[in-house]
Design an enzyme around this catalytic site. Sequence first.
Site, PDB file in Angstrom:
ATOM      1  N   GLU A  97      10.341   7.870  -6.666  1.00  0.00           N
ATOM      2  CA  GLU A  97      10.016   6.467  -6.404  1.00  0.00           C
ATOM      3  C   GLU A  97       9.680   5.734  -7.699  1.00  0.00           C
ATOM      4  OE1 GLU A  97       8.796   9.080  -4.847  1.00  0.00           O
ATOM      5  OE2 GLU A  97       8.602   8.721  -2.690  1.00  0.00           O
ATOM      6  N   HIS A 114     -13.544  -6.577  15.396  1.00  0.00           N
ATOM      7  CA  HIS A 114     -12.757  -7.376  16.341  1.00  0.00           C
ATOM      8  C   HIS A 114     -11.438  -6.692  16.644  1.00  0.00           C
ATOM      9  CE1 HIS A 114     -15.531 -10.783  16.106  1.00  0.00           C
ATOM     10  NE2 HIS A 114     -15.778 -10.262  14.909  1.00  0.00           N
ATOM     11  N   LYS A 170       2.189  11.188 -13.716  1.00  0.00           N
ATOM     12  CA  LYS A 170       1.778  12.424 -14.377  1.00  0.00           C
ATOM     13  C   LYS A 170       3.013  13.208 -14.824  1.00  0.00           C
ATOM     14  CE  LYS A 170      -0.904  16.576 -13.371  1.00  0.00           C
ATOM     15  NZ  LYS A 170      -1.846  17.215 -12.451  1.00  0.00           N
ATOM     16  N   LYS A 198       9.599  15.858  -1.233  1.00  0.00           N
ATOM     17  CA  LYS A 198      10.350  15.472  -2.433  1.00  0.00           C
ATOM     18  C   LYS A 198      11.686  16.227  -2.468  1.00  0.00           C
ATOM     19  CE  LYS A 198       6.378  14.288  -5.424  1.00  0.00           C
ATOM     20  NZ  LYS A 198       5.660  14.480  -6.675  1.00  0.00           N
ATOM     21  N   GLY A 202      -3.520  14.471  -9.414  1.00  0.00           N
ATOM     22  CA  GLY A 202      -3.123  13.073  -9.212  1.00  0.00           C
ATOM     23  C   GLY A 202      -4.181  12.253  -8.490  1.00  0.00           C
ATOM     24  N   ARG A 203      -4.679  12.772  -7.367  1.00  0.00           N
ATOM     25  CA  ARG A 203      -5.634  11.989  -6.569  1.00  0.00           C
ATOM     26  C   ARG A 203      -7.038  11.982  -7.167  1.00  0.00           C
ATOM     27  NH1 ARG A 203      -3.612  16.354  -4.265  1.00  0.00           N
ATOM     28  NH2 ARG A 203      -4.918  18.065  -3.565  1.00  0.00           N
ATOM     29  N   GLU A 210      -5.039  14.770   1.541  1.00  0.00           N
ATOM     30  CA  GLU A 210      -4.172  15.595   0.709  1.00  0.00           C
ATOM     31  C   GLU A 210      -4.958  16.809   0.192  1.00  0.00           C
ATOM     32  OE1 GLU A 210      -0.756  13.522  -1.355  1.00  0.00           O
ATOM     33  OE2 GLU A 210      -1.908  14.202  -3.066  1.00  0.00           O
TER      34      GLU A 210
HETATM   35  C1  G6Q Z   1      -1.841  13.646  -5.897  1.00  0.00           C
HETATM   36  C2  G6Q Z   1      -0.468  14.017  -5.643  1.00  0.00           C
HETATM   37  C3  G6Q Z   1       0.506  12.866  -5.570  1.00  0.00           C
HETATM   38  C4  G6Q Z   1       0.938  12.329  -6.930  1.00  0.00           C
HETATM   39  C5  G6Q Z   1       2.173  11.475  -6.734  1.00  0.00           C
HETATM   40  C6  G6Q Z   1       2.652  10.853  -8.014  1.00  0.00           C
HETATM   41  O1  G6Q Z   1      -2.752  14.417  -6.006  1.00  0.00           O
HETATM   42  O2  G6Q Z   1      -0.087  14.996  -6.529  1.00  0.00           O
HETATM   43  O3  G6Q Z   1       0.049  11.800  -4.800  1.00  0.00           O
HETATM   44  O4  G6Q Z   1      -0.087  11.623  -7.529  1.00  0.00           O
HETATM   45  O5  G6Q Z   1       3.191  12.241  -6.139  1.00  0.00           O
HETATM   46  O6  G6Q Z   1       2.976  11.842  -8.942  1.00  0.00           O
HETATM   47  P1  G6Q Z   1       3.256  11.472 -10.449  1.00  0.00           P
HETATM   48  O7  G6Q Z   1       2.017  10.896 -11.027  1.00  0.00           O
HETATM   49  O8  G6Q Z   1       3.674  12.740 -11.097  1.00  0.00           O
HETATM   50  O9  G6Q Z   1       4.360  10.447 -10.434  1.00  0.00           O
END
Ligand code: G6Q
Length: 547
Positions: free
Chosen positions: A216, A388, A210, A508, A271-272, A357
Site C-alpha cells: 500500500e 447517542h 519500516k 500480504k 510497527g504498532r 494485533e
Molecule cells: C505493526 C504491524 C503493521 C505495520 C504495517 C506497515 O505492528 O507490523 O501494522 O506497521 O504493516 O509496515 P511498514 O512500516 O513496514 O510499511
Amino acid sequence: MSNNEVMLPPAPAWQALARHYHQVKDMHLRQLFAADAERGERMVAEGAGLFLDYSKHRVTGETIDLLIKLAEASNLSERRAAMFRGDKINVTEQRAVLHVALRAPKGAQIMVDGANVVPEVHEVLERMEAFANRVRSGAWTGHTGKRIRNVINIGIGGSYLGPEMAYLALREYSDRALNFRFIANVDGAAFVEAVQGLDAQETLFVVSSKTFTTLETMANARTARAWLVDQLGNEAAVAKHFVAVSTNANEVQKFGIDTANMFGFWDWVGGRYSMDSAIGLSTMLAIGPENYRALLAGFRAMDEHFLEAPFAHNLPVLMALLTVWYNNFFGAETVAVLPYAQYLARFPAYLQQLQMESNGKSTDLQGQRITYQTGPVIWGEPGTDGQHSFYQLIHQGTKLIPCDFIGFAKPFNHLANHHDLLMANFFAQTEALAFGKTLEELEREGVAPAQRPFRIFDGNRPTSTILAEELTPFTLGALVALYEHNVFTQGVIWDIDSFDQWGVELGKVLASRIIPELESDKEPDLHHDSSTNALIRRYRRLRHAAR
Ligand code: G6Q
C-alpha cells in the site's frame, strides 16, 4: 449476562480466581458501594499524571489480591525486566522489544547484541529536530524555493495510526500554518483526496515504512512521486519533496530518496509501538521539537511508573488484570474505549491495532494451541457522540462490556460551558452504568407500570475512569505508554508473544498472488476455491464492462 464457562489454564492462581469468581459474580456494585463508604476513595491509583478510579468494577479487595497473585505467578516482574533490558522477548521473530529505549534519557544504557542503543536513538532524534526546525522556520524550501505548507505522511498500520492519532490529539499544539494529511489506504481515493487543492511546490511527503516494501505504502509513494514530477515538471524535485522514515536504507535509496533525508529506526521497534520513533516525524513537524520532547517525557514517566509502582498501585498492571478478569471469567468479548475529548477521536482506532494485533493470538510461547480466551475486541468512539448511538446496548443490552472512560479537567477551548457539559456526561454515564435504575426508583418517580420493565437499568456494568488534568503532549505520551504496558501485561498473563503479527503477513502474501489475476488481459487460470474463483471472474466482468 452469563459466564460462557470459558476454559482456564490449570495453574493454581487461575483456579483460585475461578473459585472466587463463583462467590462474587452476582454481587452488585450497589451492594459493594453500600458496604464500603470509602470504596470510591480507596480503589484508585495514580501515576505519570494520570488518575485511575477502578472502584466501579465488579471486584472486591480479595479479587484484586488474587489477580495480583496471578500476575506474580506469571512472572510479570521478570518478564518486564527482560523487556526493559533488551532480551529477545519477541520469540517468534527473535527480536528485542525496546520501544522503551525510544524515550530513554540520553545517558541510559540499553544493550542489544552487545551495543548500547540509546546513543543512536538520540542521534536520530537530533537529526529529526534539525530537520523539523528547518521545515517549520521555512529554511527548508521546495524545489522552486517556496516554503513547505503541506506535509503528507504516507504509511499504513503502525506507520500511520500513531502519527494520525497524535496529530489530531495535539492539534492545539501544532503549527496551524502547516497542513497535515495522511495517506494509508491503497484505494486511490485516499491519495486523490489528500492532495486535493494542494500546491505541489509547497508539499512535502514523508514516506513512513519500516520495511519500505509494504504494498500500500509503496503504491501510494510511487503515485505521489509521479504526481509531484508531473506538477513540477522535473525529476530532480523529488529530493526536496520526499523524505523517508525507515529501517531499510537500500530500498529507500532504490526509490530515489537520498539517505541523507532518511530517518532511521531499528528492528527492535515494532510497527504498532513506533509512534515515538522516527515514525513520529510528522508529529514533530506539527508540534515542534520541544513539545515532542514533552511527549517523550510523558512516555518515560509512565515507563518509570510501570517499572517501579507495586502491582496494587500500578496503572497498566491494574488495567490489564481487570481486562483479564472480565475476559477470562465473565466471558466478556470486548472492551470499549470512550474518550471524552474530541481531540482523541482516533485514539480508539490506534488502540485497536495496538491491542488486537498484539494480543489476538491463539498459540502460547511454547507453541501450544491455547484453550482459554486471549485479547478482547477493542472499539469505541469519543463521548458524547457514542451516547447517542451505541451506549444503549452497553446500558440495557445482554452483553457485558467493560469500558474505559478517559476525560480531562481542563479544556483547550473555553467556549461557554461546553466543557462542564461534556464532563457532566462523563461522570453521569459511569454512575448510570454502575448503579442503573431499579423498579422501586421507577415506582417512586411515578413511571407508568406498563413502561417500567423497559425503563429498568440493571446497572453493574463495569467502568474504569481515567482522569487527567489536561490533554498535553506529556499526558498523551503517558496515556499511550499506559496502554502499551497494559497490553504487555495482558500478553504475559496469557503467555503469548504480543509482538509478532503473522496474521498480517498472511494477507500480504495472498493479495500479491491475486494481483496478476485481476490485471491480466487474458482470462486467468484460477485455482482458488469456487467462491473466490467466481468472485474474481465477476469482478473482472464488471470492471471491464463499458460504462
Ligand atoms: C505493526 C504491524 C503493521 C505495520 C504495517 C506497515 O505492528 O507490523 O501494522 O506497521 O504493516 O509496515 P511498514 O512500516 O513496514 O510499511
